[in-house]
Motif scaffolding. Sequence first.
Motif, PDB file in Angstrom:
ATOM      1  N   ARG A  72       0.490  -1.122  -0.115  1.00  0.00           N
ATOM      2  CA  ARG A  72       0.245  -0.221   0.225  1.00  0.00           C
ATOM      3  C   ARG A  72       0.771   0.921  -0.039  1.00  0.00           C
ATOM      4  O   ARG A  72       0.149   2.184  -0.236  1.00  0.00           O
ATOM      5  N   ILE A  73       1.933   1.222   0.276  1.00  0.00           N
ATOM      6  CA  ILE A  73       3.024   2.347   0.031  1.00  0.00           C
ATOM      7  C   ILE A  73       2.602   3.148  -0.762  1.00  0.00           C
ATOM      8  O   ILE A  73       3.360   2.366  -2.286  1.00  0.00           O
ATOM      9  N   THR A  74       2.649   4.271  -1.299  1.00  0.00           N
ATOM     10  CA  THR A  74       2.831   5.542  -2.825  1.00  0.00           C
ATOM     11  C   THR A  74       3.617   5.832  -2.524  1.00  0.00           C
ATOM     12  O   THR A  74       4.254   6.303  -4.056  1.00  0.00           O
ATOM     13  N   ALA A  75       4.662   6.113  -1.627  1.00  0.00           N
ATOM     14  CA  ALA A  75       5.855   6.951  -1.624  1.00  0.00           C
ATOM     15  C   ALA A  75       6.761   6.082  -2.738  1.00  0.00           C
ATOM     16  O   ALA A  75       7.048   4.783  -2.673  1.00  0.00           O
TER      17      ALA A  75
ATOM     18  N   PRO B 291       4.779  -1.280  -4.954  1.00  0.00           N
ATOM     19  CA  PRO B 291       4.934  -0.126  -5.748  1.00  0.00           C
ATOM     20  C   PRO B 291       5.805   0.282  -6.856  1.00  0.00           C
ATOM     21  O   PRO B 291       6.263   0.476  -8.016  1.00  0.00           O
ATOM     22  N   GLN B 292       6.374   0.952  -6.292  1.00  0.00           N
ATOM     23  CA  GLN B 292       7.591   1.881  -6.679  1.00  0.00           C
ATOM     24  C   GLN B 292       9.091   1.974  -6.189  1.00  0.00           C
ATOM     25  O   GLN B 292       9.566   2.428  -4.773  1.00  0.00           O
ATOM     26  N   LEU B 293      10.153   0.924  -6.794  1.00  0.00           N
ATOM     27  CA  LEU B 293      11.298   0.442  -5.879  1.00  0.00           C
ATOM     28  C   LEU B 293      11.981   0.712  -6.565  1.00  0.00           C
ATOM     29  O   LEU B 293      12.360   0.935  -7.302  1.00  0.00           O
ATOM     30  N   ARG B 294      13.113   1.769  -6.346  1.00  0.00           N
ATOM     31  CA  ARG B 294      14.968   1.379  -6.906  1.00  0.00           C
ATOM     32  C   ARG B 294      15.539   0.513  -5.660  1.00  0.00           C
ATOM     33  O   ARG B 294      16.266   0.473  -5.357  1.00  0.00           O
TER      34      ARG B 294
END
Length: 318
Positions: A230-233, A266-269
Amino acid sequence: MNYAPKRQPQSEFRSLRALRQHALHWPGQGSPLVLLHGWMDLAASFQFLVDALDTERPIWALDWRGFGQSEGAGRDAYWFADYLGDLEAWLDLISPTEPVDLLGHSMGGNVAMLYAGVRPQRVRRLVNLEGYGLPDSPPEQAPERMARWLDELREPARLAPYADLDAVAARLRKTNPRLAPERAAWLATQWSRPGAGGEVGGRELCADPVHKRSHAVLYRRAEALACWARITAPVLFIEGEDDSLAAYFGRRYPRSDLLERLAVVPQLRHERLSDCGHMLHHDRPEAVAALLQEFLGPVHTNGGQRVAIQTGRQRGAK
């Protein structure tokens, strides 16, 4: 010779959730960066990283309850949900209306990941330094875990004392041989305090010994991942090349499991740094700072103006 901090913090004490809690505050302009330390560590552990950052933004580093200068819980155990409650109480003071940039190391990284999933609107960007979580605990482990916790309650929790600051510094370097002697000497002054027994030169760790007890509650991978998903950042996950995951957990937590967990974000580096281990913000703070500044980018001030943060990758970061 001890390390000499370049940017001096202020100590901030607040009464939060019925405890006197402490944070270090490096004042500045713009939206805040909030730092969360790991287990058996403390806020001052981030001093080397703060000094390596080329920014004038405000930075806060929290002492978790029962660590550093924060009051202990006065209970038989520390519950993970309380760390999320303490973090939210601090954020209500630090940035009640705007999202913050959040960085956590180890246990602090796990708190940051959970919180960012539970309160996604309060985190702009998230940096996780080796916050892997724990191996999944199957339900059949519950009786043995609870029995071990009950057995440990029969004896007072204790932490080993140290003869002097040199002994504390030696302990820090034994755990992390890469830690430079001058940094170990400085950290020893923060990581310990004069012993309660009154011995001349004696030192004790700035931590509630209850943290060393086994915990009765099992770690449930599925519950953690429900929050991570659920992380959006945007999330930057940084680990050291030494592979602390294998060193700590072995076959109980294979790398394939870690990659499966990270895949739900969702958005991972994902970055790995050479020549460092679990305490990568001690081993190579300049390299961590370079990745951090590139990832965080410009910072908004309260007035809507932008404060530029110098960016660029450190050589050797990969």
